[in-house]
Design a protein around this motif. Structure first.
Motif, PDB file in Angstrom:
ATOM      1  N   ASP A 197      -9.186  60.636 -49.712  1.00 17.82           N
ATOM      2  CA  ASP A 197      -8.071  59.861 -49.185  1.00 17.82           C
ATOM      3  C   ASP A 197      -6.979  60.766 -48.616  1.00 17.82           C
ATOM      4  O   ASP A 197      -6.466  60.524 -47.527  1.00 17.82           O
ATOM      5  CB  ASP A 197      -7.508  58.979 -50.306  1.00 17.82           C
ATOM      6  CG  ASP A 197      -6.845  57.730 -49.777  1.00 17.82           C
ATOM      7  OD1 ASP A 197      -7.368  57.151 -48.809  1.00 17.82           O
ATOM      8  OD2 ASP A 197      -5.799  57.345 -50.334  1.00 17.82           O
ATOM      9  N   ASN A 198      -6.630  61.813 -49.360  1.00 18.14           N
ATOM     10  CA  ASN A 198      -5.608  62.764 -48.890  1.00 18.14           C
ATOM     11  C   ASN A 198      -6.066  63.515 -47.651  1.00 18.14           C
ATOM     12  O   ASN A 198      -5.276  63.795 -46.752  1.00 18.14           O
ATOM     13  CB  ASN A 198      -5.221  63.742 -50.001  1.00 18.14           C
ATOM     14  CG  ASN A 198      -4.354  63.081 -51.049  1.00 18.14           C
ATOM     15  OD1 ASN A 198      -3.616  62.148 -50.755  1.00 18.14           O
ATOM     16  ND2 ASN A 198      -4.446  63.541 -52.270  1.00 18.14           N
ATOM     17  N   LEU A 199      -7.347  63.833 -47.615  1.00 23.21           N
ATOM     18  CA  LEU A 199      -7.921  64.522 -46.454  1.00 23.21           C
ATOM     19  C   LEU A 199      -7.767  63.659 -45.202  1.00 23.21           C
ATOM     20  O   LEU A 199      -7.314  64.135 -44.153  1.00 23.21           O
ATOM     21  CB  LEU A 199      -9.401  64.806 -46.722  1.00 23.21           C
ATOM     22  CG  LEU A 199     -10.096  65.726 -45.749  1.00 23.21           C
ATOM     23  CD1 LEU A 199      -9.805  67.170 -46.144  1.00 23.21           C
ATOM     24  CD2 LEU A 199     -11.587  65.502 -45.782  1.00 23.21           C
ATOM     25  N   LYS A 252      -5.605  61.271 -44.667  1.00 23.37           N
ATOM     26  CA  LYS A 252      -4.179  61.174 -44.311  1.00 23.37           C
ATOM     27  C   LYS A 252      -3.706  62.424 -43.559  1.00 23.37           C
ATOM     28  O   LYS A 252      -2.940  62.320 -42.600  1.00 23.37           O
ATOM     29  CB  LYS A 252      -3.328  60.944 -45.561  1.00 23.37           C
ATOM     30  CG  LYS A 252      -3.477  59.539 -46.098  1.00 23.37           C
ATOM     31  CD  LYS A 252      -2.716  59.340 -47.386  1.00 23.37           C
ATOM     32  CE  LYS A 252      -2.943  57.936 -47.916  1.00 23.37           C
ATOM     33  NZ  LYS A 252      -2.381  57.735 -49.248  1.00 23.37           N
ATOM     34  N   ASP A 253      -4.180  63.591 -43.987  1.00 21.92           N
ATOM     35  CA  ASP A 253      -3.819  64.831 -43.287  1.00 21.92           C
ATOM     36  C   ASP A 253      -4.308  64.809 -41.840  1.00 21.92           C
ATOM     37  O   ASP A 253      -3.600  65.228 -40.920  1.00 21.92           O
ATOM     38  CB  ASP A 253      -4.417  66.054 -44.000  1.00 21.92           C
ATOM     39  CG  ASP A 253      -3.723  66.366 -45.314  1.00 21.92           C
ATOM     40  OD1 ASP A 253      -2.604  65.850 -45.545  1.00 21.92           O
ATOM     41  OD2 ASP A 253      -4.301  67.126 -46.116  1.00 21.92           O
ATOM     42  N   LEU A 267      -9.621  60.498 -54.404  1.00 22.74           N
ATOM     43  CA  LEU A 267      -8.260  60.954 -54.099  1.00 22.74           C
ATOM     44  C   LEU A 267      -8.266  62.096 -53.089  1.00 22.74           C
ATOM     45  O   LEU A 267      -7.464  62.123 -52.163  1.00 22.74           O
ATOM     46  CB  LEU A 267      -7.527  61.389 -55.371  1.00 22.74           C
ATOM     47  CG  LEU A 267      -7.091  60.263 -56.305  1.00 22.74           C
ATOM     48  CD1 LEU A 267      -6.563  60.839 -57.617  1.00 22.74           C
ATOM     49  CD2 LEU A 267      -6.032  59.386 -55.653  1.00 22.74           C
ATOM     50  N   VAL A 268      -9.189  63.029 -53.272  1.00 22.18           N
ATOM     51  CA  VAL A 268      -9.299  64.166 -52.340  1.00 22.18           C
ATOM     52  C   VAL A 268      -9.665  63.649 -50.946  1.00 22.18           C
ATOM     53  O   VAL A 268      -9.062  64.043 -49.950  1.00 22.18           O
ATOM     54  CB  VAL A 268     -10.334  65.204 -52.837  1.00 22.18           C
ATOM     55  CG1 VAL A 268     -10.627  66.246 -51.767  1.00 22.18           C
ATOM     56  CG2 VAL A 268      -9.830  65.895 -54.104  1.00 22.18           C
ATOM     57  N   TYR A 279      -8.105  57.231 -38.958  1.00 23.77           N
ATOM     58  CA  TYR A 279      -8.175  56.629 -40.293  1.00 23.77           C
ATOM     59  C   TYR A 279      -9.453  55.801 -40.428  1.00 23.77           C
ATOM     60  O   TYR A 279     -10.192  55.918 -41.412  1.00 23.77           O
ATOM     61  CB  TYR A 279      -6.943  55.752 -40.528  1.00 23.77           C
ATOM     62  CG  TYR A 279      -6.899  55.112 -41.884  1.00 23.77           C
ATOM     63  CD1 TYR A 279      -6.425  55.819 -42.990  1.00 23.77           C
ATOM     64  CD2 TYR A 279      -7.329  53.804 -42.073  1.00 23.77           C
ATOM     65  CE1 TYR A 279      -6.390  55.232 -44.244  1.00 23.77           C
ATOM     66  CE2 TYR A 279      -7.297  53.219 -43.321  1.00 23.77           C
ATOM     67  CZ  TYR A 279      -6.822  53.926 -44.409  1.00 23.77           C
ATOM     68  OH  TYR A 279      -6.801  53.341 -45.660  1.00 23.77           O
TER      69      TYR A 279
END
Length: 199
Positions: free
Chosen positions: A43-45, A47-48, A40-41, A142
């Motif tokens: 994936d969020n990274l 996206k940022d 999750l971390v 991405y």
């Protein structure tokens, strides 16, 4: 950590195999939670950094946008390396970026250079570049991020990254990244209009 607790329970006088098995199962659950949190971390990274790359590609100066996107991708690789406890070097990171994006014609570097170059055309050039470059920059970011994660999860490092083995995966992730980049671009455009209306 978890294995030592299980071993202690099994070795204790009067410790029973059932208790040790329960402790092992509990530890496996904690490990699975750690893996999920890790994903999750990461994936969020990504996206940022897709958001940052998409925004950077809007810069109206030809080729400066590409340099900005590469710098953003390098920073993302550095953060992912830290997250996965892998060594990072800027030169190795650059090699990975150029090998992935440059090794897949139409899926990164070549297209970005062409889209950025259109900004040199007086008048309409900037608008043409603005239509496609943010999506390509976001999708490329991405795909680079997902490729790095896949390689790290397979136990690799930047130094043994083999772009030829990752090309098919990179292409697949690039296509997935286009959807995310389009959403990000649309969101950035809406927010820009709101700011203009407020001023």
């Amino acid at each position: 950590m978890a294995n030592s607790a299980t071993a202690r329970i099994a070795e204790e006088p009067g410790g029973d195999a059932d208790a040790a098995a329960k402790a092992a199962a509990l530890e496996a659950d904690f490990d699975e939670l750690d893996d999920t949190k890790h994903e999750l971390v990461a994936d969020n990274l990504i996206k940022d950094y897709v958001l940052a790359a998409t925004a950077a590609s809007i810069v109206p100066v030809a080729f400066f946008d590409i340099a900005a996107v590469v710098a953003i991708q390098l920073r993302m690789i550095q953060k992912l390396s830290h997250l996965y406890s892998r060594p990072f070097s800027e030169s190795a990171g650059r090699k990975v970026i150029y090998a992935l994006a440059g090794g897949v014609l139409g899926y990164g570097a070549g297209y970005m250079v062409a889209a950025s170059a259109t900004k040199l055309i007086p008048g309409i050039g900037w608008m043409v570049g603005m239509v496609s470059l943010p999506v390509v920059a976001g999708a490329s970011t991405y795909a680079v991020g997902r490729s790095i994660i896949r390689h790290y999860e397979d136990g690799g490092t930047l130094l043994d990254f083999d772009s030829s083995k990752m090309r098919a995966f990179y292409k697949e992730q690039f296509e997935s990244g286009k959807d995310l980049a389009r959403k990000v671009k649309g969101k950035a455009r809406k927010e820009g209009f709101k700011e203009e209306a407020a001023s």
